[in-house]
Design an enzyme around this catalytic site. Structure first.
Site, PDB file in Angstrom:
ATOM      1  N   ARG A   9       1.005  -0.925  -0.309  1.00 35.78           N
ATOM      2  CA  ARG A   9       0.352   0.085  -0.076  1.00 35.78           C
ATOM      3  C   ARG A   9       0.989   1.086   0.033  1.00 35.78           C
ATOM      4  O   ARG A   9       1.495   1.719   0.461  1.00 35.78           O
ATOM      5  CB  ARG A   9      -1.061   0.175   1.762  1.00 35.78           C
ATOM      6  CG  ARG A   9      -1.847  -0.689   0.773  1.00 35.78           C
ATOM      7  CD  ARG A   9      -2.957  -0.078   2.344  1.00 35.78           C
ATOM      8  NE  ARG A   9      -2.463   0.546   3.465  1.00 35.78           N
ATOM      9  CZ  ARG A   9      -3.357   0.753   4.473  1.00 35.78           C
ATOM     10  NH1 ARG A   9      -5.004   0.961   3.911  1.00 35.78           N
ATOM     11  NH2 ARG A   9      -3.314   1.324   5.459  1.00 35.78           N
TER      12      ARG A   9
ATOM     13  N   ASP B  61      -0.823  -2.317  12.962  1.00 36.80           N
ATOM     14  CA  ASP B  61       0.550  -2.430  11.480  1.00 36.80           C
ATOM     15  C   ASP B  61       1.292  -4.423  11.261  1.00 36.80           C
ATOM     16  O   ASP B  61       2.042  -4.395  11.757  1.00 36.80           O
ATOM     17  CB  ASP B  61       1.422  -1.381  10.884  1.00 36.80           C
ATOM     18  CG  ASP B  61       2.175  -1.726   9.485  1.00 36.80           C
ATOM     19  OD1 ASP B  61       2.812  -2.968   8.871  1.00 36.80           O
ATOM     20  OD2 ASP B  61       2.324  -0.896   9.023  1.00 36.80           O
TER      21      ASP B  61
ATOM     22  N   ASP C  66       4.397  -4.327  10.020  1.00 37.68           N
ATOM     23  CA  ASP C  66       6.079  -4.249  10.741  1.00 37.68           C
ATOM     24  C   ASP C  66       6.271  -5.197  11.986  1.00 37.68           C
ATOM     25  O   ASP C  66       6.996  -5.617  12.049  1.00 37.68           O
ATOM     26  CB  ASP C  66       5.884  -3.012  11.132  1.00 37.68           C
ATOM     27  CG  ASP C  66       5.928  -2.402   9.680  1.00 37.68           C
ATOM     28  OD1 ASP C  66       6.931  -2.379   9.201  1.00 37.68           O
ATOM     29  OD2 ASP C  66       5.806  -0.594   9.390  1.00 37.68           O
TER      30      ASP C  66
END
Ligand code: PRP
Ligand code: URA
Length: 208
Positions: free
Chosen positions: A104, A199, A202
């Protein structure tokens, strides 16, 4: 809830999702719980795969057992979907694997494809893996260039979905089945699921 959305209703899954949401969960625990939830989703999503009879010889007698009629492709959407692959393979160790890399853009939220290696979908059951269905942009872009009409079925396994992502994805892909461990409240202004888990890529890749 839309009939194509299947919410995994299980005490241990609810507990695992809570561990994933917690910002203080370590990377080791995060990876382990993503794998555990993926395993649960895989069991549910494969529950009705067609079977054909097969003869099997036990140490005591011959009997009729069952084997899958069709091939199965498990395809993580990179990066974060990779965290779900081992959980899926715990359930079906001989599944074919395919890979689609989507990223993204942080500004526009528009996904772009950066890698694809997936085999022929003809008569196969396709299970896309991605822990987060937020705007649905990544999943939709991943599916757009796949010949889904050749597949026996196509499903998406996600850990957390936003209502907006579910609606947009099913509007474009009405035959898709979505298996999900939690449907959250909404997206925030930068396309993150709230309350969500942050996230996923991550946290899985330890790149926070
Ligand atoms: C995250 C996540 C999904 C996507 C969901 O990936 O893993 O693929 O965002 O958002 P969407 O539904 O709005 O498209 P990201 O692009 O951050 O890449 P990563 O997996 O490499 O971290
Ligand atoms: N991608 C993530 O990893 N988390 C979100 O909340 C939205 C997109």
């Amino acid at each position: 809830m839309h009939p194509n959305v299947h919410l995994l209703d299980h005490s241990l899954i609810a507990r695992a999702v809570t561990v994933l949401r917690d910002r203080n969960t370590s990377v080791v625990e995060f990876r382990a719980h993503v794998r555990a939830v993926a395993r649960g989703l895989a069991f549910q999503a494969t529950q009705r795969l067609p079977l054909v009879p097969v003869e099997v010889e036990t140490p005591l007698a011959n009997t009729t057992g069952a084997q899958l009629r069709d091939s199965v492709i498990a395809a993580p959407i990179l990066r974060a979907g990779l965290g779900m692959l081992d959980g899926f393979l715990d359930v079906l160790p001989d599944a074919i694997t395919g890979f689609i890399g989507m990223k993204r853009d942080d500004e526009t939220l528009e996904p772009y494809e950066c890698y694809r290696n997936i085999s022929d979908l003809t008569n196969a059951h396709l299970f896309l893996l991605d822990p987060m269905l937020a705007t649905g942009g990544s999943a939709r872009a991943a599916m757009r260039s796949l010949p889904l009409d050749r597949a026996a079925s196509h499903s998406l396994l996600a850990i957390i979905a936003a209502p907006e992502g579910i609606a947009a994805t099913l509007a474009e892909f009405p035959s898709l089945q979505i298996y999900v461990a939690a449907v959250d409240e909404r997206l925030n202004e930068i396309g993150y699921i709230v309350p969500g888990l942050g996230d996923a890529g991550d946290r899985l890749c330890h790149t926070l």
